[in-house]
Design an enzyme around this catalytic site. Structure first.
Site, mmCIF file in Angstrom:
data_model
loop_
_atom_site.group_PDB
_atom_site.id
_atom_site.type_symbol
_atom_site.label_atom_id
_atom_site.label_comp_id
_atom_site.label_asym_id
_atom_site.label_seq_id
_atom_site.Cartn_x
_atom_site.Cartn_y
_atom_site.Cartn_z
ATOM 1 N N LYS A 212 0.838 -1.202 0.000
ATOM 2 C CA LYS A 212 0.000 0.000 0.000
ATOM 3 C C LYS A 212 0.871 1.249 0.000
ATOM 4 O O LYS A 212 0.663 2.180 -0.758
ATOM 5 C CB LYS A 212 -0.912 -0.042 1.228
ATOM 6 C CG LYS A 212 -1.816 1.139 1.373
ATOM 7 C CD LYS A 212 -2.730 0.944 2.576
ATOM 8 C CE LYS A 212 -3.375 2.256 2.970
ATOM 9 N NZ LYS A 212 -4.260 2.106 4.127
ATOM 10 N N GLU A 218 10.781 -4.639 4.345
ATOM 11 C CA GLU A 218 10.883 -6.050 3.931
ATOM 12 C C GLU A 218 10.523 -6.197 2.451
ATOM 13 O O GLU A 218 11.198 -6.891 1.694
ATOM 14 C CB GLU A 218 9.938 -6.928 4.770
ATOM 15 C CG GLU A 218 10.268 -7.016 6.248
ATOM 16 C CD GLU A 218 9.646 -5.896 7.084
ATOM 17 O OE1 GLU A 218 9.281 -4.845 6.514
ATOM 18 O OE2 GLU A 218 9.542 -6.075 8.308
ATOM 19 N N GLY A 273 -4.593 -2.094 5.300
ATOM 20 C CA GLY A 273 -3.833 -3.231 4.766
ATOM 21 C C GLY A 273 -4.474 -4.570 5.090
ATOM 22 O O GLY A 273 -4.596 -5.441 4.229
ATOM 23 N N ARG A 274 -4.909 -4.747 6.334
ATOM 24 C CA ARG A 274 -5.443 -6.054 6.738
ATOM 25 C C ARG A 274 -6.849 -6.307 6.213
ATOM 26 O O ARG A 274 -7.424 -7.365 6.452
ATOM 27 C CB ARG A 274 -5.367 -6.202 8.258
ATOM 28 C CG ARG A 274 -5.956 -5.052 9.048
ATOM 29 C CD ARG A 274 -5.487 -5.112 10.510
ATOM 30 N NE ARG A 274 -5.917 -3.964 11.315
ATOM 31 C CZ ARG A 274 -5.229 -2.838 11.421
ATOM 32 N NH1 ARG A 274 -4.102 -2.669 10.755
ATOM 33 N NH2 ARG A 274 -5.675 -1.863 12.205
ATOM 34 N N GLU A 359 -4.018 -6.729 15.245
ATOM 35 C CA GLU A 359 -3.533 -5.417 14.800
ATOM 36 C C GLU A 359 -4.676 -4.397 14.886
ATOM 37 O O GLU A 359 -4.452 -3.206 15.067
ATOM 38 C CB GLU A 359 -2.963 -5.489 13.368
ATOM 39 C CG GLU A 359 -1.974 -4.366 13.068
ATOM 40 C CD GLU A 359 -1.256 -4.517 11.727
ATOM 41 O OE1 GLU A 359 -1.927 -4.461 10.687
ATOM 42 O OE2 GLU A 359 -0.024 -4.677 11.711
ATOM 43 N N HIS A 390 -3.572 -33.319 18.563
ATOM 44 C CA HIS A 390 -2.419 -34.087 19.035
ATOM 45 C C HIS A 390 -1.310 -33.161 19.524
ATOM 46 O O HIS A 390 -0.145 -33.556 19.610
ATOM 47 C CB HIS A 390 -1.913 -34.994 17.917
ATOM 48 C CG HIS A 390 -2.944 -36.012 17.525
ATOM 49 N ND1 HIS A 390 -3.104 -37.197 18.182
ATOM 50 C CD2 HIS A 390 -3.930 -35.965 16.586
ATOM 51 C CE1 HIS A 390 -4.112 -37.873 17.639
ATOM 52 N NE2 HIS A 390 -4.634 -37.142 16.674
ATOM 53 N N LYS A 518 9.297 -0.340 13.677
ATOM 54 C CA LYS A 518 9.925 -0.009 12.392
ATOM 55 C C LYS A 518 11.015 1.041 12.593
ATOM 56 O O LYS A 518 12.118 0.932 12.060
ATOM 57 C CB LYS A 518 8.875 0.535 11.419
ATOM 58 C CG LYS A 518 7.915 -0.505 10.886
ATOM 59 C CD LYS A 518 7.008 0.131 9.849
ATOM 60 C CE LYS A 518 5.854 -0.774 9.488
ATOM 61 N NZ LYS A 518 4.839 -0.136 8.669
HETATM 62 O O1 F6P Z 1 2.634 -4.149 9.885
HETATM 63 C C1 F6P Z 1 2.161 -2.876 9.666
HETATM 64 C C2 F6P Z 1 1.591 -2.728 8.328
HETATM 65 O O2 F6P Z 1 1.405 -1.376 8.149
HETATM 66 C C3 F6P Z 1 0.288 -3.516 8.115
HETATM 67 O O3 F6P Z 1 -0.811 -2.870 8.613
HETATM 68 C C4 F6P Z 1 0.298 -3.652 6.636
HETATM 69 O O4 F6P Z 1 -0.622 -4.623 6.210
HETATM 70 C C5 F6P Z 1 1.736 -4.035 6.403
HETATM 71 O O5 F6P Z 1 2.456 -3.220 7.314
HETATM 72 C C6 F6P Z 1 2.241 -3.862 4.991
HETATM 73 O O6 F6P Z 1 2.157 -2.527 4.578
HETATM 74 P P1 F6P Z 1 2.321 -2.125 3.048
HETATM 75 O O7 F6P Z 1 1.202 -2.766 2.283
HETATM 76 O O8 F6P Z 1 2.240 -0.637 3.022
HETATM 77 O O9 F6P Z 1 3.646 -2.620 2.569
#
Ligand code: F6P
Length: 554
Positions: A212, A218, A273-274, A359, A390, A518
């Site tokens: 987003k 990452e 995002g979620r 979250e 199990h 972060k």
């Molecule tokens: O972990 C925090 C967060 O902002 C989530 O809410 C989001 O889904 C994720 O990082 C990834 O964010 P982006 O889509 O901006 O890379």
């Protein structure tokens, strides 16, 4: 007209007080007895909608409890809050944003206004853009640099840009079209990168950079590594556009990365995002199962949205599920919640739900910045049955904490093998039955005596064989897992989380806690890699940095 209300102190509401009193009256309630006494309990305490059937009769409740819980939902303003969300009010107050993932599943012709603009046009334009690329890839019109067909799609994204798409594309594997395989690269871990790319042929692989913000460390690191991998394996700069596309609301950053503008799919700041799998973030899903199935997924969620908005709370599935969660969390002290899908295809649901729930509702202040007056946000955990039986189900049956559980099971398997599915279904039902019934001391002793043990042995072993029972669970049953029913199931939990957030008065749509990690991550990275950096503030972090530097010196 504005539906939004400032959060109330929920614990001061008359309905909260009534529930506190009712909780005391329920101290000795026995589910086992309740089923014996009332043959209509199952019919009274179950509900169906959108292809899902929810049995909530195995709970520590009576019809009166339901009335009191529904009263609390009404008094806390759940109905107004739901309308505020669906109508696009800025209910994500700390980020001053509307929350409109529900708009992503609304049919053409409806309108939702944000800042005087009907966003439904953008939503359906993005769906058309998705249809275009899916059709081209499925019909071999989009090819790699050596003109070979695309067979593998790698989603590079994390959090909401990973968990929802991964859950759905893997849950709907039986609906795969044109043999497109999806892979997910999320963590900043070279081992994950190696394992994912080891399976791929560069000539037939498409990378979707899904972010987003297009600012997530990452994701950007993995995207850069993927580009290096692509070039190192013979891919050309000139044809890079055939292998890298993006989904983002930060078009500029994607262009700077080298993505062609027309290969950038939109995201909007009114989608969290979620909650974004319904948008172009769901592109890997659509590439795997085709647009028609993707639209069925949206329709299933839309059907749950309509149910949530219009069904009286007494038979409103998300409201009931949410209020049962509140009942155990706030009135019985349950700190965690188990989610137990009995289906291989739903094995990733827990991870998605963990982000969606924790979250969203892992917050300690209310919308207006004042501290919450009760605990919020239980720990969500679980895994696929029967494997859990199990492993950790022992704790559910005989451990000291009360852990409510949701069982999810389809009646029909996509892959019948001998009588496996009969056994899987039987295991699911017998687990919720065992949690509810338990085993009394008398039953335990009788069993041991029937085995011919001495009375001394019976008395020695009986305490270990007693299972307290009276442990609550819900069971959601559906026919096969289909795109529509899966869409409804995911939307069910989204609305459950939303309702609980309203009860607790919190903003379920920001995540400021994540940001601290972060920021500190960048500082620690500098301290590890730059010798002129100031030392860490605390001795523990510095000691661990030294440990790393000692190993990597020179
Ligand atoms: O972990 C925090 C967060 O902002 C989530 O809410 C989001 O889904 C994720 O990082 C990834 O964010 P982006 O889509 O901006 O890379």
């Amino acid at each position: 007209m504005s539906y939004y209300q400032h959060p109330l102190d929920v614990t001061g509401l008359p309905s909260w007080k009534a529930l506190e009193e009712h909780r005391l009256a329920m101290q000795n309630f026995s589910m086992r007895e309740a089923f014996k006494a009332d043959p209509t309990r199952f019919d009274d305490l179950s509900v169906s909608c959108s292809g899902l059937f929810l049995d909530y009769s195995k709970n520590l409740i009576t019809p009166e409890t339901r009335t009191l819980l529904v009263n609390l939902a009404r008094e806390a303003g759940v109905e107004q809050a739901a309308h505020a969300m669906f109508e696009g009010e800025r209910i994500n107050a700390s980020e001053n944003r509307p929350v409109l993932h529900t708009a992503l599943r609304r049919p053409m012709g409806e309108s939702v206004m944000v800042d005087g603009k009907n966003i439904m046009r953008d939503v359906h334009t993005a769906l058309a853009q998705m249809t275009d690329i899916v059709t081209r890839i499925h019909n071999n019109l989009w090819r790699g640099f050596s003109d070979k067909t695309i067979t593998d799609v790698v989603n590079i994204g994390i959090g909401g840009s990973f968990l929802g798409p991964q859950l759905v594309s893997e849950a709907l594997l039986p609906f795969t079209q044109h043999g497109v395989r999806t892979h997910y690269l999320a963590n900043i871990d070279g081992s994950e990168f190696r394992e994912v790319t080891a399976k791929l042929n560069v000539e037939t692989t498409l990378f979707i950079i899904s972010s987003k913000t297009f600012g997530t460390l990452e994701t950007l690191k993995n995207a850069q590594a993927a580009r290096t991998w692509y070039l190192g394996k013979g891919g050309t700069e000139e044809k890079l556009y055939r292998h890298f596309i993006a989904v983002t609301s930060n078009k500029q950053a994607a262009v700077e990365f080298g993505i062609r503008e027309k290969n950038i799919f939109p995201m909007w700041d009114w989608v969290g995002g979620r909650y974004s799998l319904w948008s172009a973030i769901g592109l890997p899903i659509a590439l795997a199962i085709g647009m028609s199935n993707f639209k069925d997924l949206l329709s299933g969620a839309y059907s749950m949205d309509q149910h949530f908005l219009s069904e009286p709370f007494e038979s409103n599935m998300p409201v009931l599920l949410a209020m049962l969660g509140v009942w155990y969390h706030n009135f019985w002290g349950a700190q965690s919640y188990a989610f137990l899908p009995y289906d291989h295809y739903l094995r990733n649901f827990v991870k998605h739900l963990q982000q969606m729930d924790m979250e969203s509702n892992g917050k300690s202040v209310r919308q207006d910045g004042t501290p919450v007056s009760c605990t919020t946000g239980p720990v969500i955990w679980g895994g696929v049955g029967c494997n859990g039986q199990h492993a950790y189900h022992q704790l559910l049956h005989q451990g000291t904490p009360l852990i409510p559980a949701d069982f999810i099971v389809p009646v029909v398997s996509h892959n019948p093998v001998a009588d496996h599915h009969e056994w899987l279904y039987a295991n699911c039902l017998s687990q919720s039955q065992a949690l509810m019934r338990g085993k009394t001391r008398e039953e335990a002793e009788a069993e041991l005596r029937a085995k011919g043990l001495s009375e001394a042995e019976v008395q020695r072993l009986a305490p270990h064989k007693v299972i307290p029972g009276n442990r609550p669970s819900n069971t959601v049953v559906m026919e096969t897992i289909s795109p529509g029913r899966l869409g409804a199931l995911i939307a069910l939990y989204e609305h459950k989380v939303f309702v609980q957030g309203v009860i607790w008065g919190i903003n379920s749509f920001d995540q400021w806690g994540v940001e601290l990690g972060k920021d500190l991550g960048k500082a620690v990275y500098n301290q590890m890699t730059r010798f002129d950096a100031a030392p860490a503030e605390d001795a523990s972090t510095q000691g661990l940095i030294d440990f790393f530097r000692g190993r990597h010196r020179g």
